[in-house]
Design a protein around this motif. Structure first.
Motif, PDB file in Angstrom:
ATOM      1  N   UNK A 296       0.849  -1.192   0.000  1.00  0.00           N
ATOM      2  CA  UNK A 296       0.000   0.000   0.000  1.00  0.00           C
ATOM      3  C   UNK A 296       0.889   1.247   0.000  1.00  0.00           C
ATOM      4  N   UNK A 297       0.554   2.155  -0.899  1.00  0.00           N
ATOM      5  CA  UNK A 297       1.269   3.426  -1.051  1.00  0.00           C
ATOM      6  C   UNK A 297       2.664   3.297  -1.644  1.00  0.00           C
TER       7      UNK A 297
ATOM      8  N   UNK B  21      -2.013   0.817  -6.269  1.00  0.00           N
ATOM      9  CA  UNK B  21      -0.896   0.573  -7.194  1.00  0.00           C
ATOM     10  C   UNK B  21      -1.400   0.312  -8.610  1.00  0.00           C
ATOM     11  N   UNK B  22      -1.856   1.352  -9.263  1.00  0.00           N
ATOM     12  CA  UNK B  22      -2.386   1.208 -10.614  1.00  0.00           C
ATOM     13  C   UNK B  22      -1.337   0.820 -11.642  1.00  0.00           C
ATOM     14  N   UNK B  23      -0.082   1.121 -11.380  1.00  0.00           N
ATOM     15  CA  UNK B  23       0.969   0.848 -12.366  1.00  0.00           C
ATOM     16  C   UNK B  23       1.253  -0.638 -12.539  1.00  0.00           C
ATOM     17  N   UNK B  24       0.759  -1.469 -11.653  1.00  0.00           N
ATOM     18  CA  UNK B  24       1.083  -2.895 -11.728  1.00  0.00           C
ATOM     19  C   UNK B  24      -0.046  -3.760 -12.264  1.00  0.00           C
TER      20      UNK B  24
ATOM     21  N   UNK C 256       5.513  -1.513 -12.450  1.00  0.00           N
ATOM     22  CA  UNK C 256       4.907  -2.802 -12.758  1.00  0.00           C
ATOM     23  C   UNK C 256       5.930  -3.847 -13.135  1.00  0.00           C
ATOM     24  N   UNK C 257       6.937  -3.453 -13.891  1.00  0.00           N
ATOM     25  CA  UNK C 257       7.980  -4.397 -14.313  1.00  0.00           C
ATOM     26  C   UNK C 257       8.771  -4.922 -13.115  1.00  0.00           C
TER      27      UNK C 257
ATOM     28  N   UNK D  60      -7.203  -5.159  -3.063  1.00  0.00           N
ATOM     29  CA  UNK D  60      -6.983  -4.509  -4.354  1.00  0.00           C
ATOM     30  C   UNK D  60      -7.629  -3.127  -4.417  1.00  0.00           C
ATOM     31  N   UNK D  61      -7.821  -2.484  -3.300  1.00  0.00           N
ATOM     32  CA  UNK D  61      -8.533  -1.213  -3.259  1.00  0.00           C
ATOM     33  C   UNK D  61      -7.853  -0.145  -4.115  1.00  0.00           C
ATOM     34  N   UNK D  62      -8.708   0.606  -4.812  1.00  0.00           N
ATOM     35  CA  UNK D  62      -8.256   1.726  -5.650  1.00  0.00           C
ATOM     36  C   UNK D  62      -7.184   1.335  -6.660  1.00  0.00           C
TER      37      UNK D  62
END
Length: 169
Positions: free
Chosen positions: A22-23, A54-57, A29-30, A76-78
């Motif tokens: 978290x945060x 963590x939208x980038x992953x 992502x890589x 998986x929040x947000x």
């Protein structure tokens, strides 16, 4: 936390049960994906994973989730998870007991149906502010089956999750 430090944790903590990212917005992502591809021992022991915000992953979750069969708690929040990701969860995480998908605007009733059939141990499902989940009776059926606790709230306060500024439901 640096990439090198995370790698050391993965190498030396082979019985790690809980990972809370978290945060960790700067973790790409890589890098996230490579950690799980390299750490087979970690994947076997891990039971809880939190990737809130963590939208980038998200594009890497399909590969990562296939390596985590012993997960019992997943948060998986947000994130921008969608039905495809939730379908992978339903196929690869038979031990899942606790799932949170708060403010995940791409998750629909199709994903909830998959969880109902693919995760027989799922006892707690939190689906707050997931605007595309429409069939409330479906959630009630899941809840009634085996005493499951399903929490659905399409409106409600976002106070618990106010530490994030994005509003992309």
């Amino acid at each position: 936390m640096t990439y090198d430090l995370i790698i050391r944790i993965f190498m030396y903590c082979r019985r790690l049960k809980v990972l809370d990212f978290k945060r960790c917005f700067e973790l790409s992502g890589d890098v996230f994906r490579s950690l799980f591809l390299a750490g087979r021992e970690l994947c076997a022991s891990l039971t809880s994973l939190n990737i809130t915000g963590m939208n980038s992953i998200v594009q890497h979750l399909k590969v990562v989730f296939r390596r985590l069969p012993n997960i019992t708690t997943l948060i998986l929040n947000r994130t921008n998870v969608n039905d495809k990701v939730v379908l992978i969860i339903s196929q690869c995480m038979p031990r899942l007991e606790h799932l949170e998908i708060v403010k995940c605007g791409q998750v629909t009733d199709i994903a909830i149906l998959a969880l109902a059939s693919g995760c027989p141990k799922l006892a707690y499902l939190l689906t707050r502010r997931c605007k595309r989940i429409q069939n409330i009776s479906l959630l009630q059926q899941i809840s009634a089956r085996g005493g499951k606790e399903v929490v659905y709230d399409d409106s409600g306060s976002d106070e618990e999750y106010s530490d994030f500024d994005d509003d992309d439901d």
